[in-house]
Scaffold this motif. Structure first.
Motif, PDB file in Angstrom:
ATOM      1  N   ALA A  51      -7.803  -1.456   0.840  1.00 25.18           N
ATOM      2  CA  ALA A  51      -7.042  -1.240  -0.390  1.00 25.18           C
ATOM      3  C   ALA A  51      -5.801  -2.127  -0.452  1.00 25.18           C
ATOM      4  O   ALA A  51      -5.363  -2.527  -1.538  1.00 25.18           O
ATOM      5  N   LEU A  52      -5.218  -2.446   0.712  1.00 27.81           N
ATOM      6  CA  LEU A  52      -4.044  -3.319   0.743  1.00 27.81           C
ATOM      7  C   LEU A  52      -4.381  -4.733   0.300  1.00 27.81           C
ATOM      8  O   LEU A  52      -3.481  -5.489  -0.102  1.00 27.81           O
ATOM      9  N   LEU A  53      -5.653  -5.107   0.381  1.00 31.93           N
ATOM     10  CA  LEU A  53      -6.083  -6.449  -0.011  1.00 31.93           C
ATOM     11  C   LEU A  53      -6.467  -6.526  -1.488  1.00 31.93           C
ATOM     12  O   LEU A  53      -6.733  -7.620  -1.999  1.00 31.93           O
ATOM     13  N   MET A  54      -6.496  -5.383  -2.161  1.00 36.37           N
ATOM     14  CA  MET A  54      -6.926  -5.326  -3.558  1.00 36.37           C
ATOM     15  C   MET A  54      -5.733  -5.293  -4.494  1.00 36.37           C
ATOM     16  O   MET A  54      -4.624  -4.909  -4.095  1.00 36.37           O
ATOM     17  N   PRO A  55      -5.927  -5.679  -5.752  1.00 38.46           N
ATOM     18  CA  PRO A  55      -4.856  -5.503  -6.750  1.00 38.46           C
ATOM     19  C   PRO A  55      -4.573  -4.015  -6.946  1.00 38.46           C
ATOM     20  O   PRO A  55      -5.435  -3.172  -6.743  1.00 38.46           O
ATOM     21  N   ARG A  56      -3.364  -3.705  -7.356  1.00 39.78           N
ATOM     22  CA  ARG A  56      -3.035  -2.308  -7.627  1.00 39.78           C
ATOM     23  C   ARG A  56      -3.916  -1.774  -8.741  1.00 39.78           C
ATOM     24  O   ARG A  56      -4.207  -2.457  -9.708  1.00 39.78           O
ATOM     25  N   GLY A  57      -4.324  -0.523  -8.594  1.00 33.12           N
ATOM     26  CA  GLY A  57      -5.161   0.092  -9.610  1.00 33.12           C
ATOM     27  C   GLY A  57      -5.837   1.338  -9.074  1.00 33.12           C
ATOM     28  O   GLY A  57      -5.646   1.717  -7.915  1.00 33.12           O
ATOM     29  N   VAL A  58      -6.637   1.960  -9.911  1.00 33.11           N
ATOM     30  CA  VAL A  58      -7.279   3.215  -9.545  1.00 33.11           C
ATOM     31  C   VAL A  58      -8.171   3.034  -8.318  1.00 33.11           C
ATOM     32  O   VAL A  58      -8.198   3.871  -7.406  1.00 33.11           O
ATOM     33  N   GLY A  59      -8.935   1.931  -8.267  1.00 30.56           N
ATOM     34  CA  GLY A  59      -9.847   1.697  -7.142  1.00 30.56           C
ATOM     35  C   GLY A  59      -9.124   1.647  -5.823  1.00 30.56           C
ATOM     36  O   GLY A  59      -9.546   2.283  -4.834  1.00 30.56           O
ATOM     37  N   ALA A  60      -8.012   0.898  -5.757  1.00 32.70           N
ATOM     38  CA  ALA A  60      -7.249   0.796  -4.517  1.00 32.70           C
ATOM     39  C   ALA A  60      -6.651   2.143  -4.140  1.00 32.70           C
ATOM     40  O   ALA A  60      -6.617   2.520  -2.959  1.00 32.70           O
ATOM     41  N   GLY A  61      -6.173   2.893  -5.140  1.00 32.42           N
ATOM     42  CA  GLY A  61      -5.599   4.206  -4.856  1.00 32.42           C
ATOM     43  C   GLY A  61      -6.621   5.180  -4.304  1.00 32.42           C
ATOM     44  O   GLY A  61      -6.354   5.928  -3.363  1.00 32.42           O
ATOM     45  N   VAL A  62      -7.843   5.153  -4.873  1.00 27.85           N
ATOM     46  CA  VAL A  62      -8.902   6.064  -4.431  1.00 27.85           C
ATOM     47  C   VAL A  62      -9.278   5.783  -2.976  1.00 27.85           C
ATOM     48  O   VAL A  62      -9.551   6.713  -2.196  1.00 27.85           O
ATOM     49  N   LEU A  63      -9.304   4.519  -2.583  1.00 32.28           N
ATOM     50  CA  LEU A  63      -9.645   4.166  -1.202  1.00 32.28           C
ATOM     51  C   LEU A  63      -8.649   4.739  -0.193  1.00 32.28           C
ATOM     52  O   LEU A  63      -8.979   4.894   0.984  1.00 32.28           O
ATOM     53  N   CYS A  64      -7.433   5.026  -0.640  1.00 30.23           N
ATOM     54  CA  CYS A  64      -6.399   5.563   0.260  1.00 30.23           C
ATOM     55  C   CYS A  64      -6.407   7.086   0.340  1.00 30.23           C
ATOM     56  O   CYS A  64      -5.738   7.655   1.213  1.00 30.23           O
ATOM     57  N   VAL A  65      -7.144   7.741  -0.552  1.00 28.32           N
ATOM     58  CA  VAL A  65      -7.136   9.207  -0.577  1.00 28.32           C
ATOM     59  C   VAL A  65      -7.695   9.813   0.713  1.00 28.32           C
ATOM     60  O   VAL A  65      -7.117  10.783   1.243  1.00 28.32           O
ATOM     61  N   PRO A  66      -8.820   9.319   1.271  1.00 35.26           N
ATOM     62  CA  PRO A  66      -9.288   9.895   2.543  1.00 35.26           C
ATOM     63  C   PRO A  66      -8.246   9.779   3.655  1.00 35.26           C
ATOM     64  O   PRO A  66      -8.141  10.675   4.497  1.00 35.26           O
ATOM     65  N   TYR A  67      -7.479   8.696   3.635  1.00 34.74           N
ATOM     66  CA  TYR A  67      -6.415   8.545   4.637  1.00 34.74           C
ATOM     67  C   TYR A  67      -5.371   9.642   4.469  1.00 34.74           C
ATOM     68  O   TYR A  67      -4.899  10.229   5.444  1.00 34.74           O
ATOM     69  N   LEU A  68      -5.005   9.928   3.233  1.00 28.51           N
ATOM     70  CA  LEU A  68      -4.060  11.012   2.963  1.00 28.51           C
ATOM     71  C   LEU A  68      -4.600  12.338   3.474  1.00 28.51           C
ATOM     72  O   LEU A  68      -3.868  13.115   4.113  1.00 28.51           O
ATOM     73  N   MET A  69      -5.873  12.622   3.239  1.00 30.90           N
ATOM     74  CA  MET A  69      -6.475  13.879   3.700  1.00 30.90           C
ATOM     75  C   MET A  69      -6.418  13.983   5.230  1.00 30.90           C
ATOM     76  O   MET A  69      -6.115  15.047   5.785  1.00 30.90           O
ATOM     77  N   ALA A  70      -6.705  12.872   5.909  1.00 29.39           N
ATOM     78  CA  ALA A  70      -6.653  12.885   7.374  1.00 29.39           C
ATOM     79  C   ALA A  70      -5.229  13.073   7.875  1.00 29.39           C
ATOM     80  O   ALA A  70      -4.999  13.766   8.869  1.00 29.39           O
ATOM     81  N   CYS A  71      -4.273  12.475   7.182  1.00 26.93           N
ATOM     82  CA  CYS A  71      -2.869  12.621   7.595  1.00 26.93           C
ATOM     83  C   CYS A  71      -2.398  14.066   7.487  1.00 26.93           C
ATOM     84  O   CYS A  71      -1.543  14.512   8.267  1.00 26.93           O
ATOM     85  N   PRO A  92       1.866  12.540   6.093  1.00 26.99           N
ATOM     86  CA  PRO A  92       1.493  12.789   4.693  1.00 26.99           C
ATOM     87  C   PRO A  92       2.480  12.177   3.701  1.00 26.99           C
ATOM     88  O   PRO A  92       2.072  11.706   2.631  1.00 26.99           O
ATOM     89  N   VAL A  93       3.774  12.169   4.054  1.00 32.28           N
ATOM     90  CA  VAL A  93       4.765  11.538   3.172  1.00 32.28           C
ATOM     91  C   VAL A  93       4.467  10.047   3.040  1.00 32.28           C
ATOM     92  O   VAL A  93       4.475   9.486   1.940  1.00 32.28           O
ATOM     93  N   ALA A  94       4.198   9.402   4.197  1.00 32.66           N
ATOM     94  CA  ALA A  94       3.858   7.986   4.180  1.00 32.66           C
ATOM     95  C   ALA A  94       2.588   7.740   3.373  1.00 32.66           C
ATOM     96  O   ALA A  94       2.501   6.782   2.590  1.00 32.66           O
ATOM     97  N   ALA A  95       1.594   8.603   3.547  1.00 33.04           N
ATOM     98  CA  ALA A  95       0.315   8.419   2.862  1.00 33.04           C
ATOM     99  C   ALA A  95       0.440   8.612   1.353  1.00 33.04           C
ATOM    100  O   ALA A  95      -0.200   7.900   0.568  1.00 33.04           O
ATOM    101  N   VAL A  96       1.279   9.569   0.923  1.00 36.06           N
ATOM    102  CA  VAL A  96       1.500   9.766  -0.519  1.00 36.06           C
ATOM    103  C   VAL A  96       2.131   8.515  -1.117  1.00 36.06           C
ATOM    104  O   VAL A  96       1.730   8.051  -2.198  1.00 36.06           O
ATOM    105  N   GLY A  97       3.130   7.955  -0.425  1.00 36.57           N
ATOM    106  CA  GLY A  97       3.729   6.721  -0.904  1.00 36.57           C
ATOM    107  C   GLY A  97       2.721   5.594  -0.996  1.00 36.57           C
ATOM    108  O   GLY A  97       2.725   4.804  -1.944  1.00 36.57           O
ATOM    109  N   LEU A  98       1.828   5.509  -0.003  1.00 35.72           N
ATOM    110  CA  LEU A  98       0.808   4.465   0.006  1.00 35.72           C
ATOM    111  C   LEU A  98      -0.165   4.639  -1.160  1.00 35.72           C
ATOM    112  O   LEU A  98      -0.489   3.661  -1.856  1.00 35.72           O
ATOM    113  N   VAL A  99      -0.662   5.858  -1.365  1.00 36.27           N
ATOM    114  CA  VAL A  99      -1.611   6.110  -2.453  1.00 36.27           C
ATOM    115  C   VAL A  99      -0.985   5.736  -3.800  1.00 36.27           C
ATOM    116  O   VAL A  99      -1.609   5.050  -4.633  1.00 36.27           O
ATOM    117  N   ALA A 100       0.262   6.167  -4.019  1.00 34.76           N
ATOM    118  CA  ALA A 100       0.923   5.887  -5.296  1.00 34.76           C
ATOM    119  C   ALA A 100       1.153   4.393  -5.484  1.00 34.76           C
ATOM    120  O   ALA A 100       0.911   3.843  -6.571  1.00 34.76           O
TER     121      ALA A 100
END
Length: 406
Positions: A51-71, A92-100
Motif C-alpha cells: 500500500a505504501l507503493l500505491m497512490p493514496r486512495g481507497v485501495g491502498a487504505g483497504v490493504l492496510c486494514v488487516p494490519y490494523l486488525m492484527a495490531c 493500533p494508534v500507528a495503524a489508524v494513522g497509516l490507514v487514514a
C-alpha cells in the motif's frame, strides 16, 4: 508544521515499511509471546507495505486494514506486563494513522503529513523503544517518563498552532529524559552505542521542537525524517534484533534423504567421498588438503562462506561405521562452531540396489550470526545438504579401503 518534500516522504515510507515488517515479530519474539501472531505477521504486513507503493486512495487504505486488525491483538497478547502492554497499545494508534494516510482521509481534519508522522512515531518511539525498555528492565523513572513522553508528543501532533508545538516540546523532553536515563544506567558496549545514537537523534528532536517556538537553529522536517527518524528506527531495530537473537535457543532436529545413484560402485564412491571430506569440499566447504580421512576421536575444522565472511566449523568425530551396505559418520560441534549439536551422515545401499544419502542434524544456534539468521537457518541447512547430495552423485576419487575404514 513544516511540509515534507519528496525525499522526506520517501524516508518516512522507508521507516514505516521497516516497522511494519520487522518490529512486531522481533519484539514479540524477544519476549517469547504470541508465536501464532509472529508466524502470520507477514500475511498482514506485506499488503500494508504494498500500500505504501500505491497512490493514496481507497485501495491502498483497504490493504492496510488487516494490519490494523492484527495490531489490535498485540496489546492483548502483552497485557500481563504494564510497559509492554503500553508499547503494544501504541500499535493500533500507528495503524489508524497509516490507514487514514494511505486512504487519503483527513482523519479529524489532520493532513497526510501529520498522519504519516503519527504512524512512524508510534511505531518507533511508541512500540519499539518502549518495548526495548521493558526488555532491558529499565528503572521505574525511565519506565514512567518514556511512555508519558510518547503520549504527549502524539497529543501534540493533534493540537494546532504554537500550543501544539509547546506540547510536543514537553513530550520530547520527557521521552528523551526517559530514554537517556534508561540507557545511561546500563553497562556494556551495546548500551553505550545506543546512548550515543540517542544523544544525537533526540538532541535533534529537542532542537526541532524548540525551533517551532523559539529562534534556535534546527533542521527542517524533511531532514528530521532523514536523520532523526531513520537513525532512531535503525537503532531500535538493531537493539530489538540483538535482544531477539540472544533469547533462549531451542534445540531442533531435522532429517533429509536424497537418492545419489544405484549400485555397489556408486555406494563405494559415495562412501569414499564422505569419509575423505571430498563431499564437503565439493559442496563449498573449505577443508585443509592434509586433513586425514574421518576416524573416531579425530578433530577437524572446515570453513564455510566467502573471503573474510568465512566462519570456522570445528568438530570432533564421534563415530565412523563402515559396513557392507552402510557407511556412517557422526560428529559433534566444538566451541567456536556456528551451532551447538551434532550431525550424522550416512550412505546406505538399500535392498533395491539404490544408494541413499541420509542426514540427521540436531542443533541450536551458538554464534550471534546464526541467532540473527533465525528462520533462514533451516533453509541454509537444506541447501547445503542438497549440495552435498549433488557432490555425491558426481564421480569421486576413491581412497584405499584401509584409509576409510574405521
Amino acid at each position: 508544521m513544516d511540509r515534507l518534500t519528496a525525499p522526506g516522504w520517501l524516508g518516512l515510507y522507508l521507516v514505516v515499511a521497516v516497522c511494519l515488517l520487522l518490529f512486531v515479530p522481533l519484539g514479540l519474539g524477544a519476549l517469547g509471546r504470541g508465536r501464532w501472531l509472529v508466524r502470520w505477521w507477514p500475511v498482514v504486513a506485506v499488503p500494508a507495505v504494498v500500500a505504501l507503493l500505491m497512490p493514496r486512495g481507497v485501495g491502498a487504505g483497504v490493504l492496510c486494514v488487516p494490519y490494523l486488525m492484527a495490531c489490535l491483538a498485540v496489546p492483548v497478547v502483552l497485557r500481563r506486563e504494564r510497559l509492554a502492554a503500553f508499547a503494544g497499545a501504541c500499535l493500533p494508534v500507528a495503524a489508524v494513522g497509516l490507514v487514514a494516510e494511505r486512504a487519503g482521509v483527513a482523519l479529524l481534519g489532520f493532513p497526510a503529513g501529520v498522519l504519516g508522522l503519527t504512524a512512524a512515531h508510534f511505531h518507533v518511539a511508541g512500540f519499539g523503544a518502549l518495548l526495548l525498555l521493558a526488555l532491558l528492565d529499565a528503572r521505574p523513572a525511565a519506565r514512567l517518563l518514556a511512555p508519558v513522553g510518547v503520549a504527549v508528543v502524539g497529543f501534540g501532533f493533534l493540537v494546532d498552532g504554537d500550543a501544539g508545538e509547546a506540547v510536543e516540546l514537553v513530550g520530547a523532553g520527557m521521552l528523551t529524559s526517559g530514554l537517556w536515563l534508561a540507557l545511561a544506567t546500563r553497562s556494556g558496549r551495546a548500551a553505550r552505542g545506543l546512548l550515543a545514537v540517542s544523544v544525537v537523534t533526540m538532541a535533534l528532536a529537542l532542537l526541532y521542537a524548540a525551533g517551532q517556538l523559539f529562534p534556535v537553529p534546527h533542521l527542517g522536517l524533511t531532514w528530521m525524517v532523514l536523520t532523526h527518524g531513520v537513525l532512531n528506527a535503525a537503532a531500535v531495530l538493531t537493539a530489538l534484533a540483538v535482544v531477539w537473537a540472544r533469547r533462549e535457543q531451542h534445540w531442533s532436529e531435522r532429517r533429509w534423504a536424497h537418492r545419489v545413484g544405484a549400485g555397489r560402485e556408486r555406494f563405494e564412491a559415495a562412501s569414499a567421498a564422505l569419509l575423505s571430506w571430498e563431499m564437503h569440499r565439493r559442496a563449498g566447504a573449505r577443508v585443509a588438503p592434509d586433513t586425514p580421512a574421518a576416524r573416531a576421536g579425530q578433530q577437524m575444522r572446515s570453513e564455510l562462506g566467502v573471503g573474510r565472511l568465512r566462519v570456522g566449523e570445528p568438530c570432533e568425530i564421534i563415530d565412523v561405521v563402515r559396513e557392507p551396505a552402510r557407511t556412517e559418520m557422526h560428529y559433534r560441534a566444538l566451541p567456536g562452531h556456528t551451532f551447538e549439536g551434532d550431525e550424522r551422515f550416512a550412505i546406505v545401499l538399500d535392498g533395491e540396489d539404490q544408494v541413499q544419502f541420509e542426514v540427521t542434524v540436531r542443533s541450536r544456534p551458538a554464534l550471534l550470526i546464526a541467532r540473527l539468521a533465525g528462520p533462514l537457518v533451516p533453509v541454509a541447512q537444506r541447501l547445503f545438504i542438497a549440495r552435498c547430495a549433488a557432490a555425491l552423485r558426481r564421480p569421486s576419487t576413491r581412497l584405499p579401503e584401509r584409509e576409510i575404514s574405521r
